[in-house]
Design an enzyme around this catalytic site. Structure first.
Site, PDB file in Angstrom:
ATOM      1  N   GLY A   1       0.814  -1.202   0.000  1.00 42.63           N
ATOM      2  CA  GLY A   1       0.000   0.000   0.000  1.00 42.63           C
ATOM      3  C   GLY A   1       0.847   1.251   0.000  1.00 42.63           C
ATOM      4  O   GLY A   1       2.077   1.204   0.008  1.00 42.63           O
ATOM      5  N   ALA A   2       0.153   2.377  -0.022  1.00 43.72           N
ATOM      6  CA  ALA A   2       0.844   3.658  -0.036  1.00 43.72           C
ATOM      7  C   ALA A   2       1.722   3.826   1.194  1.00 43.72           C
ATOM      8  O   ALA A   2       2.724   4.530   1.166  1.00 43.72           O
ATOM      9  CB  ALA A   2      -0.181   4.788  -0.120  1.00 43.72           C
ATOM     10  N   TYR A   3       1.355   3.168   2.289  1.00 45.41           N
ATOM     11  CA  TYR A   3       2.075   3.365   3.546  1.00 45.41           C
ATOM     12  C   TYR A   3       2.730   2.097   4.086  1.00 45.41           C
ATOM     13  O   TYR A   3       3.248   2.116   5.191  1.00 45.41           O
ATOM     14  CB  TYR A   3       1.117   3.913   4.614  1.00 45.41           C
ATOM     15  CG  TYR A   3       0.440   5.194   4.221  1.00 45.41           C
ATOM     16  CD1 TYR A   3       1.170   6.266   3.700  1.00 45.41           C
ATOM     17  CD2 TYR A   3      -0.930   5.343   4.366  1.00 45.41           C
ATOM     18  CE1 TYR A   3       0.546   7.442   3.334  1.00 45.41           C
ATOM     19  CE2 TYR A   3      -1.559   6.521   4.009  1.00 45.41           C
ATOM     20  CZ  TYR A   3      -0.820   7.562   3.492  1.00 45.41           C
ATOM     21  OH  TYR A   3      -1.450   8.729   3.132  1.00 45.41           O
TER      22      TYR A   3
ATOM     23  N   GLU B   1       2.906  -2.560   3.937  1.00 42.02           N
ATOM     24  CA  GLU B   1       2.608  -3.873   3.383  1.00 42.02           C
ATOM     25  C   GLU B   1       1.582  -4.611   4.239  1.00 42.02           C
ATOM     26  O   GLU B   1       1.389  -4.287   5.409  1.00 42.02           O
ATOM     27  CB  GLU B   1       3.878  -4.729   3.320  1.00 42.02           C
ATOM     28  CG  GLU B   1       4.960  -4.205   2.407  1.00 42.02           C
ATOM     29  CD  GLU B   1       6.178  -5.111   2.407  1.00 42.02           C
ATOM     30  OE1 GLU B   1       6.696  -5.387   1.317  1.00 42.02           O
ATOM     31  OE2 GLU B   1       6.594  -5.531   3.495  1.00 42.02           O
ATOM     32  N   VAL B   2       0.956  -5.593   3.616  1.00 36.55           N
ATOM     33  CA  VAL B   2       0.106  -6.534   4.337  1.00 36.55           C
ATOM     34  C   VAL B   2       0.733  -7.906   4.183  1.00 36.55           C
ATOM     35  O   VAL B   2       1.023  -8.343   3.075  1.00 36.55           O
ATOM     36  CB  VAL B   2      -1.335  -6.547   3.784  1.00 36.55           C
ATOM     37  CG1 VAL B   2      -2.183  -7.557   4.553  1.00 36.55           C
ATOM     38  CG2 VAL B   2      -1.949  -5.171   3.871  1.00 36.55           C
TER      39      VAL B   2
ATOM     40  N   LYS C   1      -1.173  -5.690   8.803  1.00 40.47           N
ATOM     41  CA  LYS C   1      -0.865  -4.505   8.004  1.00 40.47           C
ATOM     42  C   LYS C   1       0.226  -3.739   8.743  1.00 40.47           C
ATOM     43  O   LYS C   1       0.083  -3.428   9.929  1.00 40.47           O
ATOM     44  CB  LYS C   1      -2.106  -3.637   7.838  1.00 40.47           C
ATOM     45  CG  LYS C   1      -1.901  -2.422   6.933  1.00 40.47           C
ATOM     46  CD  LYS C   1      -3.101  -1.488   6.947  1.00 40.47           C
ATOM     47  CE  LYS C   1      -4.328  -2.122   6.377  1.00 40.47           C
ATOM     48  NZ  LYS C   1      -5.423  -1.131   6.172  1.00 40.47           N
TER      49      LYS C   1
ATOM     50  N   ASP D   1     -15.820   2.734  -0.768  1.00 43.35           N
ATOM     51  CA  ASP D   1     -14.921   2.207  -1.802  1.00 43.35           C
ATOM     52  C   ASP D   1     -15.269   0.739  -2.078  1.00 43.35           C
ATOM     53  O   ASP D   1     -14.396  -0.129  -2.080  1.00 43.35           O
ATOM     54  CB  ASP D   1     -13.463   2.355  -1.385  1.00 43.35           C
ATOM     55  CG  ASP D   1     -12.507   2.232  -2.572  1.00 43.35           C
ATOM     56  OD1 ASP D   1     -12.968   2.382  -3.725  1.00 43.35           O
ATOM     57  OD2 ASP D   1     -11.310   1.986  -2.355  1.00 43.35           O
TER      58      ASP D   1
END
Length: 486
Positions: free
Chosen positions: A25-27, A29-30, A45, A137
């Site tokens: 993700g933008a910030y 990992e998962v 996360k 979303d």
């Protein structure tokens, strides 16, 4: 240097091993972590706030909303923990994979399956709305499945509370994913939360039944959306959808918010309640599409010119109660409280964090069986180095594709989909007890488009696909995962 595949699971904390990167993700990992003794699986996360300080408020708001929720069709929030600048969020692991992976591009899926998943989506949304929470979303990438095909709504990064203590507010943030957002969300006006989510659910149903999205965005300048508004339903994707399902979509995909179907009306619709036979086709065999009527479409006039394509990824701040903590299973205590985290977070490529979250526990499976189910993988007949060579050679000859290859057996592929939107996915090698599995995972973009590109690449690699071992699901016959680490 020879391509490395990896030799063993990596320890996350004492007693817990990293098994697989589920998403980026933008910030951060998962990742999937598994308890060595109990085999319990949890999705974690990981956000590094020293690299992404702007994520602090977003993560806090996501946690505040997600911890309120406990429902069979919502990914369960187990807890969160902070270690310095590293923030960890622990979630249910849905081993059944992503819903988009069950959608065949340009085909969709059988009506009974689409109805099964749509019913569960609507039930989950009814629960959220009853609590006064809007997701904002809804799309197949944010819908996961457990091993029993139970649908799980995930990714509450854009969620917010629209009703608190009986008082409801309208929203004004333009956020979501353009093909799925309601027209009022992109109109730069205030909008009601519930109808906007319902519209998105309707677009998901189109994707389930037709294997494609109806439009790039619901705006009057878009030809496909204009055709829908003008009742031209003899074209794709509507021509693939039978009249009974289409009659439901006519009630959901109404620009007029006041006339748009409510969740209760959806649940009472004959398509929603009908018992389908498993051999029912997507297409109607008795009513020609050319005879369809649009008398009950009730479409509103075109939106005004007041419009912007800029979609916000932020949500309004809500200062209400965060809710009570969930009781965690004893086996999770080490993750939530006492353990020392040692695994560093690696930089991500500006991708939505929880797009690829998966979740559910099991108590007797091997580590390999914990791998998420995925149709976008296959066994190859070639060795690791040759497999990478073949893949990169194919990519070089495909216009519009670029790639980066690292020594850990991972190839990051970048292209654009049919809407000219960036699409990023990764291919990496897994050692499956002397067999090599080439596994593809979406990083950024539309899931159906990703699967369409995967199938194109797979066709070009036909010569090295091991047709005698067509692995699409994890196999219990192999002993342990040999995963590359990122």
């Amino acid at each position: 240097m020879a391509t490395q595949i990896g030799t063993e699971a990596e320890e996350f904390v004492e007693g817990w091993d990293f098994i697989q990167t589920l998403g980026e993700g933008a910030y951060g990992e998962v990742k999937l972590v598994v308890n060595r003794m109990t085999q319990e699986a949890v999705a974690v996360k990981i956000i590094d706030l020293s690299k992404y300080p702007a994520a602090k408020n977003d993560i806090r708001k996501e946690i505040a909303v997600h911890r309120l929720l406990k429902h069979k069709n919502i990914i369960q929030f187990f807890g969160n923990r902070v270690e310095g600048k590293l923030h960890y969020i622990f979630l249910e692991y849905a081993a059944g994979g992503e819903l988009f992976d069950r959608i065949e591009p340009d085909i969709g899926m059988p009506q009974p399956d689409a109805q099964l998943y749509f019913r569960q989506l609507v039930e989950g949304m009814a629960y959220l709305h009853k609590l006064g929470v809007t997701h904002r979303d809804v799309k197949p990438e944010n819908l996961l499945l457990d091993t029993d095909d139970t649908l799980k709504i995930t990714d509450f990064g854009l969620a917010t509370v629209f009703r608190y203590q009986g008082k409801e507010r309208q929203l004004n943030k333009r956020c979501g994913t353009l093909p799925y957002v309601a027209p009022e969300v992109i109109s730069a006006k205030e909008y009601k939360a519930e109808p906007a989510d319902i519209w998105s659910c309707g677009v998901v149903l189109v994707a389930l039944l037709a294997g494609e999205l109806p439009w790039d965005q619901p705006h009057y300048d878009n030809k496909e959306y204009y055709d829908w508004k003008e009742c031209n339903i003899t074209l794709t994707p509507w021509s693939k959808i039978n009249n009974l399902a289409l009659s439901l979509l006519r009630k959901i995909l109404l620009p007029n918010v006041e006339k748009r179907a409510s969740i209760e009306q959806i649940q009472n619709h004959v398509w929603f309640t009908k018992k389908f036979n498993k051999d029912v086709s997507n297409l109607s065999s008795t009513i020609a599409t050319s005879k369809r009527k649009c008398s009950n479409l009730n479409l509103s006039p075109s939106p005004t010119k007041e419009y912007s394509t800029g979609m916000s990824a932020s949500q309004p701040l809500w200062h209400g109660s965060a809710g009570a903590d969930i009781d965690h299973k004893p086996v999770l205590e080490g993750l939530l409280h006492g353990a020392c985290f040692s695994q560093p977070v690696h930089k991500a490529d500006d991708i939505l964090i929880s797009t690829q979250m998966h979740g559910t526990q099991g108590n007797s499976q091997t580590l390999l069986q914990k791998l998420v189910k995925r149709m976008t993988r296959f066994i190859v007949t070639t060795a690791a180095d040759e497999t990478i060579d073949r893949l990169t050679t194919v990519l070089k000859d495909m216009p519009g594709y670029s790639y980066k290859h690292n020594s850990l057996g991972e190839v990051t592929i970048t292209t654009r989909d049919r809407r000219n939107v960036p699409l990023v996915f990764k291919a990496h090698l897994l050692d499956m007890n002397s067999n090599i599995l080439l596994d593809f995972r979406l990083s950024k973009g539309d899931g159906i488009e990703f699967k369409r590109h995967f199938l194109k690449i797979k066709r070009k690699l036909t010569a090295i696909v091991n047709v005698k071992a067509p692995i699409t699901w994890p196999s219990p016959a192999v002993s342990s995962p040999m995963l590359s680490t990122t």
